[in-house]
Scaffold this active site. Structure first.
Site, short mmCIF file in Angstrom:
data_model
loop_
_atom_site.label_atom_id
_atom_site.label_comp_id
_atom_site.label_asym_id
_atom_site.label_seq_id
_atom_site.Cartn_x
_atom_site.Cartn_y
_atom_site.Cartn_z
N ARG A 74 25.79 10.86 6.64
CA ARG A 74 26.92 9.93 6.52
C ARG A 74 26.52 8.42 6.52
NH1 ARG A 74 32.38 11.14 9.55
NH2 ARG A 74 32.80 12.47 7.50
N LYS A 134 14.45 -2.33 14.60
CA LYS A 134 13.03 -3.08 14.57
C LYS A 134 12.74 -3.56 13.30
CE LYS A 134 10.86 -0.03 17.86
NZ LYS A 134 9.61 1.01 17.74
N ARG A 172 33.99 16.35 13.31
CA ARG A 172 34.14 17.64 12.43
C ARG A 172 32.95 17.83 11.61
NH1 ARG A 172 39.00 16.61 14.50
NH2 ARG A 172 38.40 14.35 14.06
N THR A 173 32.68 17.00 10.93
CA THR A 173 31.71 16.96 9.69
C THR A 173 30.28 17.27 10.48
OG1 THR A 173 33.09 15.58 8.42
CG2 THR A 173 30.77 15.94 7.93
N HIS A 231 33.27 12.52 -0.54
CA HIS A 231 33.01 13.09 0.63
C HIS A 231 33.09 14.54 -0.05
CE1 HIS A 231 32.86 14.66 4.54
NE2 HIS A 231 33.84 14.12 4.97
C1 NCD Z 1 37.47 12.09 6.90
C2 NCD Z 1 36.29 11.11 6.65
O1 NCD Z 1 35.35 10.59 7.39
O2 NCD Z 1 36.42 10.45 5.52
N1 NCD Z 1 37.22 12.78 8.06
C3 NCD Z 1 36.44 14.10 8.06
O3 NCD Z 1 35.15 14.02 7.22
N2 NCD Z 1 37.11 15.05 8.25
C4 NCD Z 1 38.76 11.44 7.14
C5 NCD Z 1 39.09 10.56 7.93
O4 NCD Z 1 38.21 9.97 8.64
O5 NCD Z 1 40.08 9.94 7.94
#
Ligand code: NCD
Length: 358
Positions: free
Chosen positions: A134, A113, A84-85, A167
């Site tokens: 991320r 490398k 999703r993100t 997040h």
């Molecule tokens: C969350 C995350 O990555 O922290 N997912 C997301 O971004 N929607 C929650 C999760 O992974 O449980």
């Protein structure tokens, strides 16, 4: 205005979260932690997200949006799994006309490398005008922003999830979802928000809980098995903000008073030796049998992915807002990206002139 380029990494790292935020509002602005937001900023982003969404409904509006950032490129660097993100940031970029590039697995980059993550990031900044990232290491997005501030190509960094800690863009879409869910029942102020599941390692809850402290008279309930309870650091921040909360293991008694129930999965990727599999989490789930106990207006949320903590039986209940919540992510992220490049006035003007779908 405090500048990231004017502080050593050691001094910056040691700052309290609330003081770090001042360093991210410069040019370019970075989005790294939930604590950098004010309520005013949240309201601005929510309003902008709705405008973008309405403008995008019409072909001429969608074409207008696509011209706004067509001279920019975004690098999506996702060194941790994401559906999703990743997709919603990518879609948000497409709505605004940004081209995107990605590295979704460090194994496919020169890090294998022996290149340092810092050099890898500096390489990305040579091609892109923004990094959406991320990373499993908590605080690494901050490090990246600090490092870029010490080069001649400081580009904005958006934290799309770091470690088990932050997040912020998920918290934004959660706030947007709460705002929309409570639009007709007095807004978010004064509401009871119940968080359930792995609150210790759930970065979405950690970011959102703090953002909710910007609202008046909200009360937060942290419902989790003891070993997975919310961290004291978050409770300290809530204390400092004067936000009321209850820490409990008793989900059943919070259900009837909940205005929102925010479910989360067990974050067992952070287990050292599978220890969370020994915790009984059966009481920390919601299903059809609870639908008569909760209010008619309760918003049931989940950042997703889910496992068994929300039964699929309730997916079509109007109170299950997690699918809408997911889609909201695309609009609020578009709003965030637009403000990152300072182009929001053009959207506001367009909206005021044409009032699309208003
Ligand atoms: C969350 C995350 O990555 O922290 N997912 C997301 O971004 N929607 C929650 C999760 O992974 O449980």
């Amino acid at each position: 205005m405090k500048k990231l380029s004017g502080i050593s990494w050691r001094d910056f790292k040691a700052l309290p979260l609330l003081e770090k935020g001042d360093y991210f509002q410069g040019t370019p602005p970075h989005t790294l932690i939930a604590q950098q937001f004010t309520r005013e900023k949240l309201q601005e982003l929510c309003a902008l997200a709705t405008r973008i969404k309405r403008i995008n409904k019409r072909r001429d509006g969608a074409n207008f949006l696509k011209t706004l950032l067509c001279d920019k490129r975004a690098m999506l660097y996702f060194a941790q799994p994401s559906s999703r993100t990743y997709l919603s940031h990518n879609a948000a970029c497409q709505i605004l006309g940004l081209d995107t590039m990605d590295v979704r697995d460090s194994k496919t980059s020169s890090e294998v490398k022996g290149e340092s993550p810092e050099d890898t990031i500096r390489t990305f900044s040579s091609y892109a005008d923004m990094i959406i990232m991320r990373h499993p290491v908590g605080g690494f997005a901050e490090r990246v922003a600090w490092m870029l501030a010490h080069t001649n190509r400081e580009i904005p960094v958006l934290n799309a999830g770091s470690g088990a800690d932050q997040h912020p863009t998920q918290a934004l879409l959660d706030i947007y979802t709460l705002e929309r869910s409570f639009e007709k029942i007095g807004g978010v102020d004064g509401k009871n928000i119940v968080f359930v599941g792995d609150l210790m390692r759930g970065r979405t809850v950690r970011s959102l809980a703090w953002m909710l402290s910007l609202y008046k008279d909200v009360k937060l309930y942290f419902v989790a098995p003891e070993p997975l309870q919310i961290g004291q650091d978050i409770l300290d921040l809530l204390d400092a903000a004067g936000t009321k909360y209850v820490v409990t293991q008793d989900f059943a008694s919070t259900m009837p008073i909940a205005d929102a129930i925010y479910m989360t999965r067990i974050q067992d990727e952070w287990d050292a030796e599978g220890e969370s599999s020994t915790i009984d989490t059966s009481a920390f789930s919601i299903g059809a049998e609870h639908m008569d106990i909760i209010k008619d207006t309760t918003a049931i949320m989940h950042p997703l992915p889910r496992r068994k903590e929300i039964s699929t039986d309730i997916d079509n209940d109007p109170r299950a807002v997690y699918w809408r919540q997911m889609r909201n992510g695309m609009w609020i992220r578009a709003a965030l990206i637009l403000t990152t490049f300072g182009r929001q006035d053009e959207v506001n003007q367009y909206y005021d002139n044409y009032k699309p779908g208003a």
